[in-house]
Design a protein around this motif. Structure first.
Motif, PDB file in Angstrom:
ATOM      1  N   ARG A  24       1.132  -1.157   0.095  1.00  0.00           N
ATOM      2  CA  ARG A  24      -0.016   0.068   0.018  1.00  0.00           C
ATOM      3  C   ARG A  24       1.122   1.143  -0.020  1.00  0.00           C
ATOM      4  O   ARG A  24       2.187   1.649   0.731  1.00  0.00           O
ATOM      5  CB  ARG A  24      -0.935   0.090   1.482  1.00  0.00           C
ATOM      6  CG  ARG A  24      -1.825   1.397   1.652  1.00  0.00           C
ATOM      7  CD  ARG A  24      -2.879   1.219   2.397  1.00  0.00           C
ATOM      8  NE  ARG A  24      -2.093   1.424   3.202  1.00  0.00           N
ATOM      9  CZ  ARG A  24      -2.431   2.033   5.019  1.00  0.00           C
ATOM     10  NH1 ARG A  24      -4.174   1.674   4.949  1.00  0.00           N
ATOM     11  NH2 ARG A  24      -2.373   2.661   5.408  1.00  0.00           N
ATOM     12  N   THR A  26       1.585   5.454  -0.544  1.00  0.00           N
ATOM     13  CA  THR A  26       0.442   6.869   0.476  1.00  0.00           C
ATOM     14  C   THR A  26       0.798   7.272  -1.154  1.00  0.00           C
ATOM     15  O   THR A  26       2.193   8.131  -0.541  1.00  0.00           O
ATOM     16  CB  THR A  26       0.469   7.229   1.670  1.00  0.00           C
ATOM     17  OG1 THR A  26       0.247   5.639   2.149  1.00  0.00           O
ATOM     18  CG2 THR A  26      -0.371   7.844   2.257  1.00  0.00           C
ATOM     19  N   LYS A  27       0.434   8.541  -1.265  1.00  0.00           N
ATOM     20  CA  LYS A  27       0.492   9.867  -2.148  1.00  0.00           C
ATOM     21  C   LYS A  27      -0.068  11.337  -0.688  1.00  0.00           C
ATOM     22  O   LYS A  27      -1.556  10.937  -0.112  1.00  0.00           O
ATOM     23  CB  LYS A  27       0.144   9.977  -2.895  1.00  0.00           C
ATOM     24  CG  LYS A  27       0.380  11.616  -3.597  1.00  0.00           C
ATOM     25  CD  LYS A  27      -0.641  11.521  -4.921  1.00  0.00           C
ATOM     26  CE  LYS A  27      -0.407  12.779  -6.047  1.00  0.00           C
ATOM     27  NZ  LYS A  27      -1.174  12.873  -7.413  1.00  0.00           N
ATOM     28  N   VAL A  28       0.582  11.729  -0.225  1.00  0.00           N
ATOM     29  CA  VAL A  28      -0.105  13.775   0.163  1.00  0.00           C
ATOM     30  C   VAL A  28      -0.361  14.074  -0.765  1.00  0.00           C
ATOM     31  O   VAL A  28       0.660  15.403  -1.033  1.00  0.00           O
ATOM     32  CB  VAL A  28       1.557  14.076   2.088  1.00  0.00           C
ATOM     33  CG1 VAL A  28       0.536  14.663   2.349  1.00  0.00           C
ATOM     34  CG2 VAL A  28       1.401  12.508   2.492  1.00  0.00           C
ATOM     35  N   ARG A  33      -4.627  12.100   2.590  1.00  0.00           N
ATOM     36  CA  ARG A  33      -3.719  11.079   1.968  1.00  0.00           C
ATOM     37  C   ARG A  33      -4.827  10.273   0.938  1.00  0.00           C
ATOM     38  O   ARG A  33      -5.525  10.106   1.272  1.00  0.00           O
ATOM     39  CB  ARG A  33      -3.074  10.036   3.232  1.00  0.00           C
ATOM     40  CG  ARG A  33      -2.192  10.711   3.905  1.00  0.00           C
ATOM     41  CD  ARG A  33      -1.987   9.781   5.256  1.00  0.00           C
ATOM     42  NE  ARG A  33      -0.907  10.354   6.401  1.00  0.00           N
ATOM     43  CZ  ARG A  33      -1.325  10.397   7.333  1.00  0.00           C
ATOM     44  NH1 ARG A  33      -2.401  10.442   7.930  1.00  0.00           N
ATOM     45  NH2 ARG A  33      -0.830  11.505   8.338  1.00  0.00           N
ATOM     46  N   THR A  34      -3.764   9.928  -0.117  1.00  0.00           N
ATOM     47  CA  THR A  34      -4.831   9.063  -0.903  1.00  0.00           C
ATOM     48  C   THR A  34      -3.711   7.606  -1.344  1.00  0.00           C
ATOM     49  O   THR A  34      -2.420   7.778  -1.673  1.00  0.00           O
ATOM     50  CB  THR A  34      -4.454   9.874  -2.600  1.00  0.00           C
ATOM     51  OG1 THR A  34      -5.030  11.249  -2.391  1.00  0.00           O
ATOM     52  CG2 THR A  34      -5.252   9.062  -3.385  1.00  0.00           C
ATOM     53  N   PHE A  35      -4.407   7.160  -1.185  1.00  0.00           N
ATOM     54  CA  PHE A  35      -4.034   5.567  -0.836  1.00  0.00           C
ATOM     55  C   PHE A  35      -4.052   4.773  -2.316  1.00  0.00           C
ATOM     56  O   PHE A  35      -4.777   4.549  -2.998  1.00  0.00           O
ATOM     57  CB  PHE A  35      -4.466   4.450  -0.192  1.00  0.00           C
ATOM     58  CG  PHE A  35      -4.801   5.166   1.420  1.00  0.00           C
ATOM     59  CD1 PHE A  35      -3.142   5.091   1.941  1.00  0.00           C
ATOM     60  CD2 PHE A  35      -5.900   5.909   2.130  1.00  0.00           C
ATOM     61  CE1 PHE A  35      -3.029   5.772   3.933  1.00  0.00           C
ATOM     62  CE2 PHE A  35      -5.543   6.398   3.405  1.00  0.00           C
ATOM     63  CZ  PHE A  35      -4.429   6.214   4.025  1.00  0.00           C
ATOM     64  N   SER A  36      -2.929   3.855  -2.297  1.00  0.00           N
ATOM     65  CA  SER A  36      -2.859   2.760  -4.327  1.00  0.00           C
ATOM     66  C   SER A  36      -1.969   2.147  -3.192  1.00  0.00           C
ATOM     67  O   SER A  36      -1.983   2.125  -2.438  1.00  0.00           O
ATOM     68  CB  SER A  36      -3.152   4.027  -5.065  1.00  0.00           C
ATOM     69  OG  SER A  36      -1.406   3.945  -4.780  1.00  0.00           O
TER      70      SER A  36
END
Length: 171
Positions: A24, A26-28, A33-36
């Motif tokens: 997983r 994370t882009k902050v 936060r956006t999880f991919s």
């Protein structure tokens, strides 16, 4: 990698996929936060053909699917002799170093996680393998495939040296 890469077409192949690693990420952003997810997948027909791929998506299943599609685009042919590899091989990718050694029949696949998935997908049943340095699954998979691609069977050695097959074994 050397110039002896043997690319394979995906038509008429029954490929099995193995999930090596899912992470997983994370882009902050300003909004939070956006999880991919990032998945590394190995596919092979368990008869000398193997490939790996990386898939990234917002959902696990989509990431795995993308990884499988990417792996099918990167298939290579591996020389296998009586369930093992023809000779010892060492390879490196990033900080990961791998060492592969042929083993006697009945030994099994003596290898760790990421390496085991690649070797079993290729159809190797007896091998001794050691990973040194980084345990990053991405780099281990790439180093293992690089080592397998560098392998040469007796016929290709004889052809390259322009000698008979007997001459390869008897000096």
């Amino acid at each position: 990698m050397s110039n002896n890469i043997r690319k394979v077409k995906t038509s008429d192949l029954e490929l099995k996929d193995r999930l090596v690693s899912i992470q997983r990420v994370t882009k902050v952003t300003k909004g939070g936060r956006t999880f991919s997810f990032a998945a590394i997948v190995v596919v092979g027909n368990e008869n000398g053909i193997v490939g790996y791929g990386l898939g990234k998506a917002g959902e696990v299943t989509t990431a795995i699917g993308k990884g499988v599609e990417d792996a099918k685009k990167n298939l290579v042919k591996i020389p296998i002799h009586k369930g093992t590899i023809p000779h010892e091989q060492i390879a490196k990718f990033g900080g990961a170093r791998v060492w592969l050694k042929p083993a006697a029949s009945g030994t099994g696949v003596k290898a760790g996680g990421a390496m085991r998935a690649v070797l079993e997908s290729a159809g190797i049943t007896d091998i001794l393998a050691k990973s040194k340095g980084s345990s990053n699954p991405h780099n281990l998979v790439k180093a293992t495939v690089a080592a397998l691609v560098e392998l040469r069977d007796a016929n290709s050695v004889a052809y390259q040296r322009q000698v008979n097959l007997d001459k390869v074994f008897n000096g």
